[in-house]
Design a protein around this motif. Structure first.
Motif, PDB file in Angstrom:
ATOM      1  N   CYS A  63      69.549   0.512 -42.554  1.00  0.00           N
ATOM      2  CA  CYS A  63      70.490  -0.455 -41.983  1.00  0.00           C
ATOM      3  C   CYS A  63      71.787  -0.346 -42.781  1.00  0.00           C
ATOM      4  CB  CYS A  63      69.940  -1.872 -42.091  1.00  0.00           C
ATOM      5  SG  CYS A  63      68.239  -2.025 -41.519  1.00  0.00           S
ATOM      6  N   TYR A  65      74.004  -2.429 -43.682  1.00  0.00           N
ATOM      7  CA  TYR A  65      74.339  -3.518 -44.606  1.00  0.00           C
ATOM      8  C   TYR A  65      73.408  -3.548 -45.817  1.00  0.00           C
ATOM      9  CZ  TYR A  65      70.261  -5.579 -42.463  1.00  0.00           C
ATOM     10  OH  TYR A  65      68.981  -5.773 -42.024  1.00  0.00           O
ATOM     11  N   CYS A  66      72.382  -2.701 -45.832  1.00  0.00           N
ATOM     12  CA  CYS A  66      71.278  -2.828 -46.791  1.00  0.00           C
ATOM     13  C   CYS A  66      71.762  -2.926 -48.238  1.00  0.00           C
ATOM     14  CB  CYS A  66      70.333  -1.634 -46.647  1.00  0.00           C
ATOM     15  SG  CYS A  66      68.935  -1.741 -47.789  1.00  0.00           S
ATOM     16  N   ALA A  70      65.750   0.761 -51.360  1.00  0.00           N
ATOM     17  CA  ALA A  70      65.013   1.293 -50.199  1.00  0.00           C
ATOM     18  C   ALA A  70      65.177   2.804 -50.108  1.00  0.00           C
ATOM     19  CB  ALA A  70      65.521   0.631 -48.922  1.00  0.00           C
ATOM     20  N   GLY A 111      62.675  -2.659 -49.259  1.00  0.00           N
ATOM     21  CA  GLY A 111      61.942  -1.798 -48.351  1.00  0.00           C
ATOM     22  C   GLY A 111      61.340  -2.558 -47.181  1.00  0.00           C
TER      23      GLY A 111
HETATM   24  S1  SF4 Z   1      65.239  -2.563 -46.853  1.00  0.00           S
HETATM   25 FE1  SF4 Z   1      65.072  -1.175 -45.085  1.00  0.00          FE
HETATM   26  S2  SF4 Z   1      64.796  -2.527 -43.311  1.00  0.00           S
HETATM   27 FE2  SF4 Z   1      65.560  -3.800 -45.022  1.00  0.00          FE
HETATM   28  S3  SF4 Z   1      67.789  -3.812 -44.786  1.00  0.00           S
HETATM   29 FE3  SF4 Z   1      67.313  -2.114 -46.155  1.00  0.00          FE
HETATM   30  S4  SF4 Z   1      67.125  -0.314 -44.831  1.00  0.00           S
HETATM   31 FE4  SF4 Z   1      67.005  -2.123 -43.496  1.00  0.00          FE
END
Ligand code: SF4
Length: 447
Positions: A63, A65-66, A70, A111
């Motif tokens: 994503c 904005y993350c 992750a 994650g």
């Molecule tokens: S952890 Fe994964 S699902 Fe959550 S915002 Fe970050 S990329 Fe997206």
């Protein structure tokens, strides 16, 4: 809620979230890995409750904005190898503890924890139960991406004892979703939330995010309305932190479409008003809960606590973090595992607990921590919790009194409804590590 725009721009500074005191950036190094192993033995000696946090960093896509730790992958064997190393970490931790302590609370964060398939979930639970005692009273919770949820998965999680689930919703507007690289139709989210209820999850949280591209008062009001209609027990409404120089994928968002500071604030103020009108209690900072939720009851009773996982009801809990970037807090010692996956893997393979940051609480830290935690959880500061002289406290809080953020009572300062928006600013004043700077660019905006 109408807040004076001048006040808002004066107080809209970067401020820590105070999930711990001192905050991660100020930890002192305090000890080395062998000492941590010895210290873990405290978990065999204490009757204090123990919480486990397991970090599962894998996601199917990124994503834009993350801000989480992750790693994107499509390969199940990458997760399998991570679980093998987690098992190695568990073995080292367990040997250091020298006992099989009881766990009162376990949380899987990421994650995307529901990226794990059924056999990986079974394997992880077996690994954990081999090293720790857990039973039907152990509260089990996880974060989940609605796009990966199936009814079978929810039933399996329930059978593994999970009763709390938190869904990342962020925003329900299609244009906002497209702009943040996370398209999840409202109908699908509704269906998933209902399915979680149907299979027996007794607590459902929805995460929302304000400050995203193309969000307006109208679109975000709709998002909040949709969220309320899904009847969750809790809602978290976080502010998006735009730090593309630290998270390069955030460059993929259209910066020109980001709301300005004033709009951000009005989005959050609207969310607060809307949620409170729908019966949610504002627990503090960005958390809201229904009045019958344990967090709301603890807030009313004055027994709310705060730790690295956010607000909690458990007093004096130790927290053991497992996996890359996970944080532990045990008997006044803080430790964070290495946040880079490759380094964490190498150190675990070398037979070392992978500690990137460490801190030992001093007596001074503890007195500041008591004051800050009380303010964050109870929206008040009793004079007897202040670590300095009365004169010093009156001087520190005088500007907040004149700005209408706190009120002077006979034996305490209480936070006003306006002051609730600026809790983090109030805490910065009590933070010995940054009382001078009043914030810093390492932290997200306070509103
Ligand atoms: S952890 Fe994964 S699902 Fe959550 S915002 Fe970050 S990329 Fe997206």
């Amino acid at each position: 809620m109408r807040v004076d725009p001048d006040l808002m721009s004066r107080l809209d500074v970067a401020a820590p979230r105070y999930a711990s005191y001192p905050t991660l950036a100020d930890w002192n190094g305090g000890f080395e890995e062998p000492a941590w192993r010895t210290h873990l033995n405290a978990l065999a000696q204490t009757t204090a409750p123990l919480a486990l946090y397991v970090h599962l960093p894998f996601c199917a896509s990124r994503c834009f904005y993350c801000g989480c730790n992750a790693t994107v992958t499509t390969r199940a064997e990458v997760v399998d190898r991570y679980l093998s190393r987690l098992d190695h970490e568990l073995a080292m931790v367990s040997e250091s503890i020298g006992a099989r302590p009881y766990v009162s609370e376990m949380h899987w964060g990421g994650g995307t924890p529901n990226f794990l398939d059924g056999s990986q979930r079974d394997r992880l639970i077996t690994m954990l139960e081999r090293r720790f005692r857990m039973d039907s009273n152990t509260e089990r919770s996880l974060e989940a991406d609605p796009r990966l949820v199936t009814r079978d998965q929810l039933e399996h999680l329930r059978d593994l004892g999970f009763s709390r689930i938190s869904f990342g919703v962020q925003d329900t507007d299609p244009q906002v979703q497209a702009s943040i690289g996370r398209v999840q139709p409202l109908e699908m989210v509704r269906h998933v939330v209902q399915a979680a209820r149907d299979v027996g999850f007794r607590s459902i949280n929805l995460d929302l995010l304000y400050g995203l591209p193309h969000q307006t008062a109208t679109t975000f009001h709709e998002t909040i309305t949709h969220a309320i209609a899904m009847t969750p027990d809790r809602i978290a409404c976080f502010g998006y932190a735009h730090v593309p120089w630290m998270r390069a994928h955030q460059w993929r968002m259209d910066e020109a479409a980001l709301p300005d500071a004033r709009t951000r604030f009005s989005l959050f103020a609207m969310a607060v008003q809307h949620l409170q009108a729908a019966g949610f209690q504002w627990i503090g900072v960005d958390h809201f809960a229904r009045p019958d939720d344990v967090l709301s009851r603890a807030a009313v009773a004055g027994t709310l606590q705060r730790n690295f996982m956010g607000y909690t009801t458990r007093v004096g809990e130790n927290l053991l973090g497992l996996g890359v970037s996970a944080i532990s807090e045990i008997d006044g010692w803080y430790a964070q595992n290495t946040p880079e996956l490759g380094n964490w893997q190498r150190e675990i393979d070398a037979g070392m607990l992978s500690l990137a940051r460490r801190h030992v609480m001093s007596d001074e830290d503890r007195s500041h921590e008591r004051a800050i935690a009380h303010l964050m959880c109870n929206a008040e500061l009793p004079f007897n919790l202040f670590f300095g002289s009365m004169e010093e406290l009156l001087t520190l809080f005088a500007p907040f009194v004149s700005d209408g953020l706190v009120q002077l009572e006979t034996d305490r300062f209480t936070v006003t409804p306006t002051g609730q928006f600026f809790l983090r600013n109030l805490c910065v004043t009590l933070d010995a590590y940054r009382a001078e700077s009043r914030g810093g660019s390492r932290f997200s905006r306070s509103v």
